[in-house]
Design a protein around this motif. Structure first.
Motif, PDB file in Angstrom:
ATOM      1  N   GLY A 102       0.942  -1.258  -0.038  1.00 40.16           N
ATOM      2  CA  GLY A 102       0.096  -0.112  -0.057  1.00 40.16           C
ATOM      3  C   GLY A 102       0.654   1.350   0.145  1.00 40.16           C
ATOM      4  O   GLY A 102       0.252   2.349   0.387  1.00 40.16           O
ATOM      5  N   ASP A 133       2.531   3.812  -1.985  1.00 42.85           N
ATOM      6  CA  ASP A 133       2.734   4.429  -3.629  1.00 42.85           C
ATOM      7  C   ASP A 133       3.938   5.375  -3.545  1.00 42.85           C
ATOM      8  O   ASP A 133       4.030   6.429  -2.910  1.00 42.85           O
ATOM      9  N   LEU A 172       3.374   9.017  -4.179  1.00 41.11           N
ATOM     10  CA  LEU A 172       2.608   9.605  -3.307  1.00 41.11           C
ATOM     11  C   LEU A 172       3.378  10.195  -2.120  1.00 41.11           C
ATOM     12  O   LEU A 172       4.506   9.813  -1.694  1.00 41.11           O
ATOM     13  N   ASP A 223      -0.121  10.952   2.200  1.00 41.90           N
ATOM     14  CA  ASP A 223      -1.015  10.600   1.627  1.00 41.90           C
ATOM     15  C   ASP A 223      -0.650   8.861   1.957  1.00 41.90           C
ATOM     16  O   ASP A 223      -1.944   8.245   1.785  1.00 41.90           O
ATOM     17  N   ARG A 276      -2.430   7.809   5.157  1.00 38.44           N
ATOM     18  CA  ARG A 276      -3.930   7.807   4.899  1.00 38.44           C
ATOM     19  C   ARG A 276      -4.339   6.381   4.143  1.00 38.44           C
ATOM     20  O   ARG A 276      -5.308   5.622   4.762  1.00 38.44           O
ATOM     21  N   MET A 277      -3.470   6.145   3.145  1.00 38.00           N
ATOM     22  CA  MET A 277      -3.762   4.915   2.338  1.00 38.00           C
ATOM     23  C   MET A 277      -3.662   3.596   3.265  1.00 38.00           C
ATOM     24  O   MET A 277      -4.514   2.587   3.174  1.00 38.00           O
ATOM     25  N   LEU A 303      -6.369   3.294   5.787  1.00 35.12           N
ATOM     26  CA  LEU A 303      -7.446   2.612   5.230  1.00 35.12           C
ATOM     27  C   LEU A 303      -7.474   1.143   5.031  1.00 35.12           C
ATOM     28  O   LEU A 303      -8.421   0.403   5.270  1.00 35.12           O
ATOM     29  N   LEU A 304      -6.320   0.755   4.568  1.00 34.12           N
ATOM     30  CA  LEU A 304      -5.943  -0.726   4.201  1.00 34.12           C
ATOM     31  C   LEU A 304      -5.966  -1.442   5.625  1.00 34.12           C
ATOM     32  O   LEU A 304      -6.617  -2.599   5.624  1.00 34.12           O
ATOM     33  N   LEU A 305      -5.673  -0.817   6.772  1.00 31.83           N
ATOM     34  CA  LEU A 305      -5.827  -1.555   8.002  1.00 31.83           C
ATOM     35  C   LEU A 305      -7.099  -1.372   8.688  1.00 31.83           C
ATOM     36  O   LEU A 305      -7.182  -1.900   9.694  1.00 31.83           O
ATOM     37  N   SER A 326     -11.525   7.271   7.685  1.00 28.81           N
ATOM     38  CA  SER A 326     -10.969   8.516   7.381  1.00 28.81           C
ATOM     39  C   SER A 326     -10.981   9.333   8.779  1.00 28.81           C
ATOM     40  O   SER A 326      -9.984  10.138   8.980  1.00 28.81           O
ATOM     41  N   LEU A 367     -11.623   3.208   0.801  1.00 28.49           N
ATOM     42  CA  LEU A 367     -10.526   2.334   0.358  1.00 28.49           C
ATOM     43  C   LEU A 367     -10.678   2.012  -1.143  1.00 28.49           C
ATOM     44  O   LEU A 367      -9.530   2.302  -1.760  1.00 28.49           O
ATOM     45  N   LYS A 373     -10.132   5.023  -3.560  1.00 32.00           N
ATOM     46  CA  LYS A 373      -8.864   5.553  -3.435  1.00 32.00           C
ATOM     47  C   LYS A 373      -7.975   4.452  -4.191  1.00 32.00           C
ATOM     48  O   LYS A 373      -7.098   5.180  -5.139  1.00 32.00           O
ATOM     49  N   GLN A 395      -1.650   6.314 -11.355  1.00 30.72           N
ATOM     50  CA  GLN A 395      -0.256   5.750 -11.354  1.00 30.72           C
ATOM     51  C   GLN A 395       0.162   5.434 -12.954  1.00 30.72           C
ATOM     52  O   GLN A 395       1.219   5.740 -13.355  1.00 30.72           O
ATOM     53  N   ARG A 441       1.014   8.961 -14.429  1.00 30.83           N
ATOM     54  CA  ARG A 441       1.409  10.148 -13.739  1.00 30.83           C
ATOM     55  C   ARG A 441       2.726  10.499 -14.534  1.00 30.83           C
ATOM     56  O   ARG A 441       3.508   9.983 -15.470  1.00 30.83           O
ATOM     57  N   TYR A 482      -1.456  -7.507  -1.846  1.00 37.98           N
ATOM     58  CA  TYR A 482      -2.397  -7.288  -1.044  1.00 37.98           C
ATOM     59  C   TYR A 482      -2.871  -8.508  -0.348  1.00 37.98           C
ATOM     60  O   TYR A 482      -2.989  -8.818   0.810  1.00 37.98           O
ATOM     61  N   ILE A 491      -2.626  -8.743   3.758  1.00 36.06           N
ATOM     62  CA  ILE A 491      -3.674  -8.431   4.758  1.00 36.06           C
ATOM     63  C   ILE A 491      -5.219  -9.033   4.036  1.00 36.06           C
ATOM     64  O   ILE A 491      -5.302  -9.344   3.085  1.00 36.06           O
ATOM     65  N   LEU A 517      -8.609  -8.546   3.522  1.00 42.79           N
ATOM     66  CA  LEU A 517      -9.749  -7.645   3.212  1.00 42.79           C
ATOM     67  C   LEU A 517     -10.755  -8.359   2.434  1.00 42.79           C
ATOM     68  O   LEU A 517     -10.633  -9.395   1.891  1.00 42.79           O
TER      69      LEU A 517
END
Lengths: 259, 255
Positions: A115, A117, A120, A124, A127-128, A131-133, A137, B13, B16, B24, B27, B93, B97, B99
């Motif tokens: 997660g 990036d 970024l 940022d 924050r990312m 959210l993943l955990l 927000s 999540l 985003k 990406q 960019r 991912y 984790i 999800l």
């Protein structure tokens, strides 16, 4: 199946009963060649399942439970199943047999890069990762000052993460993963990449949340770190549980077997 | 089912993540995601000019038809062709984790919707250039688009799972898409079949394209179109749910 409701009278936070995990191997090549290569490169036991597929028994019949405040060190040779066991505890692999019961929020720290990036900014990325955990927000904004403080990255947080050193990325990841006092913190051994100053802070952070009645599981080859951070040890060998108990006893048994 | 609900609640999540996927890719490029719009626009104009001559069709009539058809088809084919990497691409991912798996599906669909939205600008360009106005019927495109999206989400979920297990699936899907593109009325109008229009009724993609395309061109899709899409959606949903329930626990082993 992974269940996260209360089942146990004695309040164990994490409990595994007869958990077995086996990986199917799907890659091509002749069976015998595969078998020959695999038996050399993996310490797990290789078997064939009902469909005559080749499977690796990564975990066999693991049972143990951890109570509040336990800090468990997973030790064992490469390929002994430490990482697989961590992933089972994190609910990533659902075991083929047996049950896993976890009470409370889990924070896995297996990969610093997840997660992240690199284009970024630090903010940022915080924050990312939040959210993943599974933080909302609003929770993230509330915890942000604490995280910033812990990382000590200051103005660097406005820069893209690709300009960070690996130690700096680690600080950022660790700060987010531990900011919300997870009930269960799972760590793979990369945590040792930090500098001495960071390690002291990390130690203090872990000590503080262990006092808030949580569980830490750490997989590491560094026995010194295991001794310092953990009170219990679990020795894995070829997917089986070899010893489980006070960390000193388990390390002694492990060292004795390696002589 | 719980997985889907959990996934939807994590909208911040996947929103985003999906948006990041687009950023990406583009960019540090000058036009950013508008490159999508630019390349699609060039394709629509050049194909429109050539094929209107081949089919001896009125440009004013053919160009909007082709434009909307290509936009919708671009959306559908992107979903199908990229669904193979839906779970395998998220390996880092999935293995780190826990999800809800629907998060990956929603992230994927969201990024496809963003791409579609960028391309959709061309439609307005066409409307302005040819001075056409589809009228109130165009609003029917919204439920149409939602139906296509639901089918896309369901299909990408099981295609993504199958592709994680059998790595040949993306190749099969890729050649399948190419064939479907030519047998579905996108570059040619259904009328050209000359009395054999029945043939395309058996093509599910015709109905899926038509429920979005027809309203945007100011016509209403037929009841037959909607009936067919309802049938497709039901079958798709049943299959996707059964497949997911049966194999969900295996995804992390497959990727």
């Amino acid at each position: 199946m992974v269940q996260s409701h209360s089942v146990d009278a004695e309040q164990s936070v994490l409990r595994l009963d007869n958990v077995s995990v086996s990986f199917p191997v799907y890659h091509g090549g002749s069976r015998s060649l595969k078998k020959a290569i695999l038996s050399r490169s993996s310490a797990g036991r290789i078997a064939r399942d009902a469909n005559d597929r080749i499977t690796i028994d990564a975990l066999r019949d693991i049972s143990f439970s951890l109570d509040r405040g336990d800090r468990l060190a997973l030790i064992g040779a490469n390929g002994a199943g430490k990482t697989t066991l961590l992933r089972v505890m994190a609910g990533i692999y659902e075991p083929v047999a047996g049950t896993v019961q976890i009470r409370g929020r889990i924070s896995p720290m297996f990969d610093i890069g997840l997660g992240i990036d690199s284009d970024l900014s630090g903010y940022d990325n915080i924050r990312m990762r939040g959210l993943l955990l599974g933080l909302s927000s609003r929770e993230i904004e509330r915890l942000l000052p604490l995280i910033l403080d812990f990382t000590e990255l200051g103005d660097y947080l406005d820069m893209p993460v690709r300009t960070y050193s690996s130690g700096m990325t680690l600080r950022l990841t660790f700060a987010v993963a531990t900011c919300f006092e997870p009930e269960v913190l799972l760590m793979d051994e990369w945590i040792l990449a930090g500098d001495a100053h960071f390690m002291t802070k990390a130690r203090a952070r872990i000590d503080s949340f262990i006092q808030k009645a949580s569980v830490l599981v750490l997989a590491s080859h560094n026995l010194e770190v295991c001794r310092r951070w953990c009170n219990k040890g679990l020795w894995m060998d070829r997917g089986s549980l070899k010893a489980f108990g006070p960390v000193e006893d388990v390390i002694a048994a492990y060292l004795a077997a390696r002589q | 089912m719980q997985d889907a609900v959990d996934g939807l609640t994590l909208w911040a999540l996947w929103g985003k993540l999906g948006w990041n996927d687009i950023l990406q890719r583009y960019r540090r490029s000058l036009l950013g995601p508008l490159w999508l719009t630019a390349s699609m626009a060039v394709m629509v104009v050049s194909l429109g000019l050539v094929y209107s001559k081949i089919f001896k069709a009125e440009l004013r009539d053919f160009m909007p038809f082709l434009c909307v058809g290509l936009l919708v088809w671009g959306y559908i084919s992107a979903i199908l062709s990229e669904s193979g990497a839906l779970f395998t691409g998220a390996e880092s991912y999935i293995k780190q984790i826990r999800l809800p798996y629907s998060v990956y599906v929603l992230r994927f669909m969201w990024s496809k919707v963003i791409v579609f939205a960028h391309n959709f600008v061309i439609y307005f360009g066409i409307l302005v250039y040819f001075q056409i106005w589809p009228g109130i019927a165009a609003l029917y495109a919204i439920p149409g688009f939602l139906l296509v999206t639901v089918n896309g989400a369901l299909t990408s979920m099981y295609l993504g799972m199958m592709s994680a297990r059998f790595r040949d699936i993306p190749q099969i899907v890729a050649s399948f898409i190419q064939i479907v593109f030519f047998i579905t009325p996108i570059m040619w109008k259904p009328e050209l079949l000359g009395g054999h229009e029945d043939l395309i009724r058996f093509n599910p993609f015709f109905h899926l394209v038509e429920i979005v395309r027809a309203p945007l061109l100011g016509q209403l899709p037929s009841a037959g179109n909607y009936l067919a899409v309802a049938l497709i959606t039901t079958l798709n949903a049943i299959f996707a749910i059964l497949f997911f329930v049966r194999f969900r626990a295996r995804i992390s082993y497959w990727v």
